[in-house]
Design an enzyme around this catalytic site. Structure first.
Site, mmCIF file in Angstrom:
data_model
loop_
_atom_site.group_PDB
_atom_site.id
_atom_site.type_symbol
_atom_site.label_atom_id
_atom_site.label_comp_id
_atom_site.label_asym_id
_atom_site.label_seq_id
_atom_site.Cartn_x
_atom_site.Cartn_y
_atom_site.Cartn_z
ATOM 1 N N ASP A 13 0.823 -1.203 0.000
ATOM 2 C CA ASP A 13 0.000 0.000 0.000
ATOM 3 C C ASP A 13 0.866 1.266 0.000
ATOM 4 O OD1 ASP A 13 -2.688 1.367 0.560
ATOM 5 O OD2 ASP A 13 -1.499 2.037 2.283
ATOM 6 N N GLU A 73 1.170 -0.201 -4.951
ATOM 7 C CA GLU A 73 0.397 1.019 -5.164
ATOM 8 C C GLU A 73 1.390 2.159 -5.008
ATOM 9 O OE1 GLU A 73 -3.596 3.223 -3.497
ATOM 10 O OE2 GLU A 73 -2.125 2.522 -2.054
#
Length: 601
Positions: A264, A299
């Site tokens: 993330d 990401e």
């Protein structure tokens, strides 16, 4: 312990690790403390102080025993590398023997990345029960829909009993609201038996706002002079900190046999050492699991190509793929007309950005690519990008959590779905998307006091950032993210999957998945970066060719209502849609909304 089990030791630095039989070693990095005790089963044991701020003790322990660490002033804290918690994140930790689980799909080594079709799911909302064990019952549905991988939103222990998981504070402990560690292993095991790859979403850029006590005894874990959107950044320059997270990756991939990780917000992982934390993590993962197909996905809001580059033969050099927010944002603008917040940069020339994001993988220049000047200009192959029409962020951060199935006419949605599934990038669906789920998915959490109020206020900003408020609605109408009913209302309605409309849409998506495996996967398997051509066409038309050696994949999309001229198709169509009742496509015209995908050889 079963006779065929082994002690793998995927986390030698932190936490409780069985060494042999019932002998267990407990370790904690607490450089701010002069003394630390291990409290095991109610009895305190003085830990040995080692160089570098480490405390350690080895003694007999039983699986299931409760323990914690007692600091010099008497404060008791959970093990930050706890494998399981008794109750809350701040409570007692539980000794877990990871070697005790008997794997059924023991021969599984993974699937090639190019075969991947992902379903992103939230364990708590995937089934009415919201548990790891309950999710197992729905895996055959996913496999039957042509999905080949599941990506599980973060499960690390976070405060409360409901949440998205991005505020985890104990990164090694599966949240006890979902089940025990062995329940999560059983979910992974069952997925493997059905041929499904299993990815885990992990958060290495920050800790949640409540339940993290590391700063109390290891202040060097954080760098207050280098803030992130969630507070002080993590000090990856500290070796103990690097080991905490690198061993966490090894732990999930080793003890739980996940096939990969989705990292993330990696742009918020700041590190001045060399090799950078991300590079060090990737190298150690590949070396540790060289015999398995492990996939690492990023990401990365900075769009750093250097992390995704390939060598001259097309072989991955670091990470497998990165999420393609550019494509989503540009498509969302043209599909919905929404241009507020995160969509504002894509309001100008969105059709051109769609073409760039499909052909090149990016539509916006990279920011601060600090890994490799040459890599910052590298071309990334299609399989180096994960595309999505919607995901947890893009749905759940909307004011009312609406899915595309509730925002678009079905003919347009079907065309976008076909484009999504039949372009060479890796497709990701959000749970329920395969059968056209219309149930909202909202943001929800479980906090009290000031943090709860801050979350409520924060939802107002997010509502503006993700499309704004629908006409006739005000901020007072927003769902309360702390209300348990909002969580309950975000669960999938599996009755939709078996309704006539759900079954029709599921059959459509299953057909697309089959076409992808037969025709698209062979093109992207083991090839160098293809030559791409995005045609300059009128707004509403998308035309892209990808040249894979002697084969050319041709995409033609018409998102307008009327038949439109398109660049001529030279190849044999593998899919055409007919949403108008007339001829869908000839070599240079396409009815709308419609799509044609062909392969020329």
């Amino acid at each position: 312990m079963p006779a065929n089990s082994t002690r793998a030791h995927f986390r030698n630095s932190w936490g409780a690790n069985f060494i042999d039989g019932d002998t267990c070693r407990f370790r904690l990095w607490a450089p701010d403390e002069r003394d630390v005790d291990l409290v095991l089963g109610g009895a305190a044991h003085k830990m040995q102080s080692l160089d570098g701020g480490w405390f350690e003790i080895t003694l007999e322990a039983k699986a299931g025993e409760r323990y914690c660490f007692r600091l010099a002033d008497g404060t008791e804290v959970a093990d930050p590398a706890s494998s399981a918690q008794e109750r809350e994140a701040s409570g007692r930790s539980i000794v877990v023997d990871h070697a005790a689980y008997e794997w059924q799909a023991s021969s599984w080594r993974g699937r090639p990345w190019e075969e991947t079709v992902i379903s992103e799911l939230h364990v708590g909302c995937f089934t009415p029960e919201g548990t790891f064990r309950a999710a197992i019952e729905r895996l055959p549905h996913l496999a039957g829909a042509g999905i080949t991988a599941i990506e599980i939103m973060p499960v690390a222990q976070f405060p409360g009993v409901r949440g998205w998981g991005y505020d985890g504070v104990l990164h090694y402990a599966p949240h006890n609201a979902y089940g025990k560690p062995d329940d999560l292993k059983a979910l992974v095991d069952a997925a493997h038996s059905l041929g499904l790859t299993v990815l885990l979403d992990v958060v290495y850029n920050h800790f949640g706002p409540e339940g993290n006590y590391l700063s109390r005894y290891a202040s060097r874990f954080f760098n207050k002079d280098r803030p992130t959107p969630w507070g002080a950044s993590i000090a990856f320059e500290e070796e103990a900190v690097r080991r905490y997270f690198i061993e966490n990756a090894l732990y999930w991939l080793g003890e739980f046999r996940f096939d990969g990780l989705r990292l993330d917000a990696t742009e918020q992982i700041r590190d001045t050492t060399r090799p950078h934390f991300l590079v060090a993590l990737e190298h150690e993962v590949r070396e540790t699991f060289a015999e398995r197909q492990i996939h690492l996905v990023l990401e990365d809001a900075h769009r750093r190509r250097s992390l995704l580059q390939r060598d001259a033969s097309g072989t991955r050099m670091l990470f497998d793929a990165g999420w393609n927010d550019d494509l989503h944002n540009a498509l969302h603008v043209v599909a919905t007309g929404e241009t507020k917040g995160h969509y504002r940069p894509f309001a100008d020339e969105p059709w051109g950005k769609i073409r760039s994001a499909l052909a090149d993988g990016f539509a916006v220049p990279a920011k601060d690519d600090n890994f490799s000047p040459e890599g910052s200009r590298a071309r990334v192959p299609p399989q180096g990008r994960v595309n999505f029409l919607q995901n947890h962020d893009q749905i759940g951060n909307r004011a009312f959590g609406e899915r595309l199935a509730s925002l678009l006419q079905e003919d347009r949605l079907r065309v976008l779905a076909a484009m999504h599934m039949l372009t060479p990038q890796i497709p990701l669906l959000f749970m329920g998307e395969e059968y056209g789920e219309t149930q909202p998915f909202c943001f929800f959490a479980d906090y009290q006091g000031e943090i709860a109020e801050a979350i409520r206020l924060g939802r107002r900003d997010e509502a503006e950032n993700f499309g704004g408020l629908p006409e006739g609605k005000t901020m007072d109408d927003l769902p309360d993210p702390l209300d348990p009913a909002v969580f309950a209302g975000s669960k999938l309605r599996w009755s939709r999957a078996t309704s006539p409309a759900g079954e029709r849409y599921l059959a459509y998506m299953r057909d697309l998945a089959g076409i992808r495996q037969r025709h698209i996967v062979p093109l992207i398997a083991g090839t160098a970066v293809p030559d791409c051509r995005a045609y300059e066409t009128k707004d509403g038309i998308i035309a892209v060719d990808w040249q894979f050696g002697e084969a050319c994949l041709e995409l033609r999309v018409n998102l307008l209502q009327e038949t439109q001229a398109v660049p001529a198709i030279r190849g044999q169509p593998i899919f055409t849609s007919d949403t108008s009742g007339g001829e869908t496509v000839d070599d240079s015209e396409l009815a709308g909304p419609g799509i044609a995908v062909a392969i020329a050889r």
